[in-house]
Design a protein around this motif. Structure first.
Motif, PDB file in Angstrom:
ATOM      1  N   LEU A   1      89.481 156.829  -4.017  1.00  0.00           N
ATOM      2  CA  LEU A   1      89.193 155.881  -2.951  1.00  0.00           C
ATOM      3  C   LEU A   1      90.241 156.017  -1.853  1.00  0.00           C
ATOM      4  O   LEU A   1      91.437 156.133  -2.135  1.00  0.00           O
ATOM      5  N   VAL A   2      89.776 156.019  -0.619  1.00  0.00           N
ATOM      6  CA  VAL A   2      90.662 156.202   0.530  1.00  0.00           C
ATOM      7  C   VAL A   2      90.398 155.081   1.523  1.00  0.00           C
ATOM      8  O   VAL A   2      89.253 154.822   1.897  1.00  0.00           O
ATOM      9  N   GLU A   3      91.468 154.410   1.931  1.00  0.00           N
ATOM     10  CA  GLU A   3      91.388 153.358   2.937  1.00  0.00           C
ATOM     11  C   GLU A   3      92.438 153.634   4.009  1.00  0.00           C
ATOM     12  O   GLU A   3      93.610 153.824   3.687  1.00  0.00           O
ATOM     13  N   ASN A   4      91.990 153.671   5.244  1.00  0.00           N
ATOM     14  CA  ASN A   4      92.892 153.922   6.374  1.00  0.00           C
ATOM     15  C   ASN A   4      93.705 155.200   6.190  1.00  0.00           C
ATOM     16  O   ASN A   4      94.897 155.241   6.500  1.00  0.00           O
ATOM     17  N   GLY A   5      93.068 156.221   5.630  1.00  0.00           N
ATOM     18  CA  GLY A   5      93.727 157.516   5.472  1.00  0.00           C
ATOM     19  C   GLY A   5      94.717 157.599   4.331  1.00  0.00           C
ATOM     20  O   GLY A   5      95.467 158.561   4.233  1.00  0.00           O
ATOM     21  N   GLU A   6      94.724 156.597   3.448  1.00  0.00           N
ATOM     22  CA  GLU A   6      95.662 156.590   2.330  1.00  0.00           C
ATOM     23  C   GLU A   6      94.934 156.368   1.012  1.00  0.00           C
ATOM     24  O   GLU A   6      93.907 155.686   0.959  1.00  0.00           O
TER      25      GLU A   6
END
Length: 81
Positions: free
Chosen positions: A66-71
Motif C-alpha cells: 500500500l502506498v500513500e502520498n508516495g510512501e
C-alpha cells in the motif's frame, strides 16, 4: 541499508507488479525492505501517483504494498491485481 533485489514484471496506468528475486542470503526481501523499494520506484518514476503496487513475494504469493502520498503505508496479503 541494503536494498531488495526485484524485477518489474508488468506495468500499466493502474498498477505495477514486481517480483522478489533474492537470493535472500545476500538481499533483504521486498517485504523487509518495503519502504526503500517504494521510495526507489517513486524516485525512478516507475510508480506514479494513483498506481497500485503488487509484489510476488519470496514464497510466490501476490501481495499489495500500500502506498500513500508516495510512501509505503502497509501490506494487503493474497490479492488479485
Amino acid at each position: 541499508m541494503r536494498q531488495a533485489c526485484y524485477a518489474i514484471e508488468a506495468q500499466d496506468q493502474k498498477a505495477l507488479i514486481i517480483s522478489d528475486l533474492g537470493p535472500w542470503d545476500r538481499y533483504p526481501t521486498v517485504t523487509n525492505a518495503a519502504e526503500g523499494v517504494v521510495q526507489e520506484l517513486v524516485s525512478s518514476g516507475a510508480l506514479q501517483p494513483g498506481m497500485r503496487l503488487f509484489c510476488y513475494d519470496s514464497d510466490g504469493q501476490l501481495d499489495e504494498l500500500l502506498v500513500e502520498n508516495g510512501e509505503f503505508a502497509g501490506f494487503r496479503c493474497g490479492v488479485q491485481p
